[in-house]
Design a protein around this motif. Structure first.
Motif, PDB file in Angstrom:
ATOM      1  N   ALA A  47      57.972  54.965  16.892  1.00 44.73           N
ATOM      2  CA  ALA A  47      56.795  54.089  16.860  1.00 44.73           C
ATOM      3  C   ALA A  47      57.211  52.623  16.857  1.00 44.73           C
ATOM      4  O   ALA A  47      56.618  51.793  17.560  1.00 44.73           O
ATOM      5  CB  ALA A  47      55.927  54.407  15.643  1.00 44.73           C
ATOM      6  N   ALA A  48      58.233  52.295  16.080  1.00 40.86           N
ATOM      7  CA  ALA A  48      58.718  50.915  16.036  1.00 40.86           C
ATOM      8  C   ALA A  48      59.233  50.482  17.405  1.00 40.86           C
ATOM      9  O   ALA A  48      58.910  49.385  17.888  1.00 40.86           O
ATOM     10  CB  ALA A  48      59.815  50.769  14.973  1.00 40.86           C
ATOM     11  N   ARG A  49      60.011  51.339  18.044  1.00 40.43           N
ATOM     12  CA  ARG A  49      60.530  51.003  19.378  1.00 40.43           C
ATOM     13  C   ARG A  49      59.389  50.871  20.383  1.00 40.43           C
ATOM     14  O   ARG A  49      59.392  49.964  21.204  1.00 40.43           O
ATOM     15  CB  ARG A  49      61.535  52.058  19.833  1.00 40.43           C
ATOM     16  N   ASP A  50      58.393  51.767  20.301  1.00 41.26           N
ATOM     17  CA  ASP A  50      57.245  51.697  21.209  1.00 41.26           C
ATOM     18  C   ASP A  50      56.464  50.398  21.028  1.00 41.26           C
ATOM     19  O   ASP A  50      55.828  49.918  21.964  1.00 41.26           O
ATOM     20  CB  ASP A  50      56.302  52.891  21.002  1.00 41.26           C
ATOM     21  N   GLN A  51      56.521  49.831  19.829  1.00 42.69           N
ATOM     22  CA  GLN A  51      55.842  48.568  19.552  1.00 42.69           C
ATOM     23  C   GLN A  51      56.731  47.361  19.837  1.00 42.69           C
ATOM     24  O   GLN A  51      56.357  46.224  19.556  1.00 42.69           O
ATOM     25  CB  GLN A  51      55.359  48.535  18.100  1.00 42.69           C
ATOM     26  N   GLY A  52      57.908  47.622  20.374  1.00 42.09           N
ATOM     27  CA  GLY A  52      58.790  46.532  20.778  1.00 42.09           C
ATOM     28  C   GLY A  52      59.735  46.021  19.712  1.00 42.09           C
ATOM     29  O   GLY A  52      60.352  44.969  19.890  1.00 42.09           O
ATOM     30  N   VAL A  53      59.881  46.737  18.608  1.00 43.82           N
ATOM     31  CA  VAL A  53      60.810  46.304  17.564  1.00 43.82           C
ATOM     32  C   VAL A  53      62.239  46.462  18.096  1.00 43.82           C
ATOM     33  O   VAL A  53      62.608  47.505  18.644  1.00 43.82           O
ATOM     34  CB  VAL A  53      60.622  47.126  16.267  1.00 43.82           C
ATOM     35  N   ALA A  54      63.017  45.422  17.942  1.00 45.26           N
ATOM     36  CA  ALA A  54      64.386  45.405  18.454  1.00 45.26           C
ATOM     37  C   ALA A  54      65.290  46.325  17.638  1.00 45.26           C
ATOM     38  O   ALA A  54      65.104  46.496  16.429  1.00 45.26           O
ATOM     39  CB  ALA A  54      64.937  43.980  18.404  1.00 45.26           C
ATOM     40  N   TRP A  55      66.277  46.887  18.344  1.00 46.50           N
ATOM     41  CA  TRP A  55      67.266  47.726  17.658  1.00 46.50           C
ATOM     42  C   TRP A  55      67.961  46.947  16.544  1.00 46.50           C
ATOM     43  O   TRP A  55      68.303  47.512  15.504  1.00 46.50           O
ATOM     44  CB  TRP A  55      68.296  48.256  18.652  1.00 46.50           C
ATOM     45  N   SER A  56      68.171  45.661  16.725  1.00 39.44           N
ATOM     46  CA  SER A  56      68.840  44.855  15.702  1.00 39.44           C
ATOM     47  C   SER A  56      68.029  44.820  14.406  1.00 39.44           C
ATOM     48  O   SER A  56      68.592  44.865  13.309  1.00 39.44           O
ATOM     49  CB  SER A  56      69.108  43.441  16.203  1.00 39.44           C
ATOM     50  N   LYS A  57      66.705  44.772  14.518  1.00 39.52           N
ATOM     51  CA  LYS A  57      65.853  44.765  13.317  1.00 39.52           C
ATOM     52  C   LYS A  57      65.852  46.141  12.646  1.00 39.52           C
ATOM     53  O   LYS A  57      65.848  46.239  11.418  1.00 39.52           O
ATOM     54  CB  LYS A  57      64.438  44.336  13.665  1.00 39.52           C
ATOM     55  N   ILE A  58      65.836  47.195  13.440  1.00 36.08           N
ATOM     56  CA  ILE A  58      65.908  48.542  12.880  1.00 36.08           C
ATOM     57  C   ILE A  58      67.254  48.721  12.183  1.00 36.08           C
ATOM     58  O   ILE A  58      67.324  49.224  11.055  1.00 36.08           O
ATOM     59  CB  ILE A  58      65.690  49.603  13.981  1.00 36.08           C
ATOM     60  N   GLY A  59      68.306  48.279  12.847  1.00 38.40           N
ATOM     61  CA  GLY A  59      69.636  48.375  12.249  1.00 38.40           C
ATOM     62  C   GLY A  59      69.727  47.654  10.919  1.00 38.40           C
ATOM     63  O   GLY A  59      70.316  48.157   9.959  1.00 38.40           O
ATOM     64  N   LYS A  60      69.117  46.481  10.854  1.00 39.86           N
ATOM     65  CA  LYS A  60      69.159  45.687   9.613  1.00 39.86           C
ATOM     66  C   LYS A  60      68.559  46.461   8.439  1.00 39.86           C
ATOM     67  O   LYS A  60      69.063  46.399   7.323  1.00 39.86           O
ATOM     68  CB  LYS A  60      68.434  44.360   9.816  1.00 39.86           C
ATOM     69  N   LEU A  61      67.482  47.209   8.700  1.00 38.65           N
ATOM     70  CA  LEU A  61      66.875  48.015   7.638  1.00 38.65           C
ATOM     71  C   LEU A  61      67.844  49.039   7.058  1.00 38.65           C
ATOM     72  O   LEU A  61      67.751  49.406   5.888  1.00 38.65           O
ATOM     73  CB  LEU A  61      65.650  48.777   8.176  1.00 38.65           C
ATOM     74  N   TYR A  62      68.751  49.508   7.891  1.00 37.31           N
ATOM     75  CA  TYR A  62      69.696  50.549   7.492  1.00 37.31           C
ATOM     76  C   TYR A  62      71.083  50.001   7.153  1.00 37.31           C
ATOM     77  O   TYR A  62      72.001  50.772   6.888  1.00 37.31           O
ATOM     78  CB  TYR A  62      69.828  51.589   8.614  1.00 37.31           C
ATOM     79  N   GLY A  63      71.221  48.707   7.202  1.00 37.20           N
ATOM     80  CA  GLY A  63      72.532  48.113   6.954  1.00 37.20           C
ATOM     81  C   GLY A  63      73.497  48.379   8.097  1.00 37.20           C
ATOM     82  O   GLY A  63      74.699  48.476   7.889  1.00 37.20           O
ATOM     83  N   LEU A  64      72.929  48.496   9.307  1.00 37.11           N
ATOM     84  CA  LEU A  64      73.714  48.769  10.502  1.00 37.11           C
ATOM     85  C   LEU A  64      73.584  47.624  11.491  1.00 37.11           C
ATOM     86  O   LEU A  64      72.657  46.826  11.412  1.00 37.11           O
ATOM     87  CB  LEU A  64      73.203  50.050  11.195  1.00 37.11           C
ATOM     88  N   THR A  65      74.490  47.599  12.434  1.00 38.32           N
ATOM     89  CA  THR A  65      74.352  46.682  13.554  1.00 38.32           C
ATOM     90  C   THR A  65      73.348  47.283  14.539  1.00 38.32           C
ATOM     91  O   THR A  65      72.923  48.433  14.412  1.00 38.32           O
ATOM     92  CB  THR A  65      75.698  46.514  14.289  1.00 38.32           C
ATOM     93  N   LYS A  66      73.004  46.489  15.542  1.00 37.42           N
ATOM     94  CA  LYS A  66      72.152  46.981  16.626  1.00 37.42           C
ATOM     95  C   LYS A  66      72.766  48.242  17.231  1.00 37.42           C
ATOM     96  O   LYS A  66      72.083  49.255  17.419  1.00 37.42           O
ATOM     97  CB  LYS A  66      72.023  45.886  17.688  1.00 37.42           C
ATOM     98  N   GLN A  67      74.057  48.180  17.510  1.00 43.34           N
ATOM     99  CA  GLN A  67      74.739  49.313  18.119  1.00 43.34           C
ATOM    100  C   GLN A  67      74.760  50.523  17.191  1.00 43.34           C
ATOM    101  O   GLN A  67      74.625  51.660  17.638  1.00 43.34           O
ATOM    102  CB  GLN A  67      76.174  48.930  18.516  1.00 43.34           C
ATOM    103  N   GLY A  68      74.919  50.280  15.896  1.00 41.90           N
ATOM    104  CA  GLY A  68      74.915  51.371  14.925  1.00 41.90           C
ATOM    105  C   GLY A  68      73.571  52.083  14.891  1.00 41.90           C
ATOM    106  O   GLY A  68      73.501  53.317  14.822  1.00 41.90           O
ATOM    107  N   ALA A  69      72.498  51.306  14.943  1.00 42.48           N
ATOM    108  CA  ALA A  69      71.157  51.903  14.958  1.00 42.48           C
ATOM    109  C   ALA A  69      70.941  52.695  16.238  1.00 42.48           C
ATOM    110  O   ALA A  69      70.386  53.800  16.204  1.00 42.48           O
ATOM    111  CB  ALA A  69      70.097  50.808  14.823  1.00 42.48           C
ATOM    112  N   GLN A  70      71.387  52.147  17.361  1.00 44.21           N
ATOM    113  CA  GLN A  70      71.255  52.864  18.621  1.00 44.21           C
ATOM    114  C   GLN A  70      72.023  54.184  18.577  1.00 44.21           C
ATOM    115  O   GLN A  70      71.512  55.219  19.003  1.00 44.21           O
ATOM    116  CB  GLN A  70      71.761  52.008  19.784  1.00 44.21           C
TER     117      GLN A  70
END
Length: 84
Positions: A47-70
């Motif tokens: 849902a977050a990705r469908d709403q345009g939330v960047a992987w970097s922001k998702i990663g930050k929630l998990y203490g990950l980099t953009k690449q880590g979240a991907q």
């Protein structure tokens, strides 16, 4: 007969965990709770990705980099390739 919601399933699994009379029943309820939580998490990432939330922001929630979240989520979110 209506469809059982994820919340209903979570509540039922929590009840089974609380009422379990042996270790195996407790473990089974805990397993179900984890599977439901995983499903909810993936639904929310989608849902977050469908709403345009960047992987970097998702990663930050998990203490990950953009690449880590991907790496953690992308394979679960992409449709399976066609078999034909």
């Amino acid at each position: 007969m209506g469809k059982t919601s994820t919340i209903d399933k979570l509540q039922a699994a929590l009840s089974r965990l609380q009422e379990a009379e042996d270790a195996l029943a407790s473990l089974d309820a805990a397993r179900e709770l984890r599977e439901l939580a995983d499903s909810i998490e993936l639904t929310q990432v989608r849902a977050a990705r469908d709403q345009g939330v960047a992987w970097s922001k998702i990663g930050k929630l998990y203490g990950l980099t953009k690449q880590g979240a991907q790496q953690r989520f992308r394979q679960h979110l992409e449709p399976a390739p066609d078999a034909g």
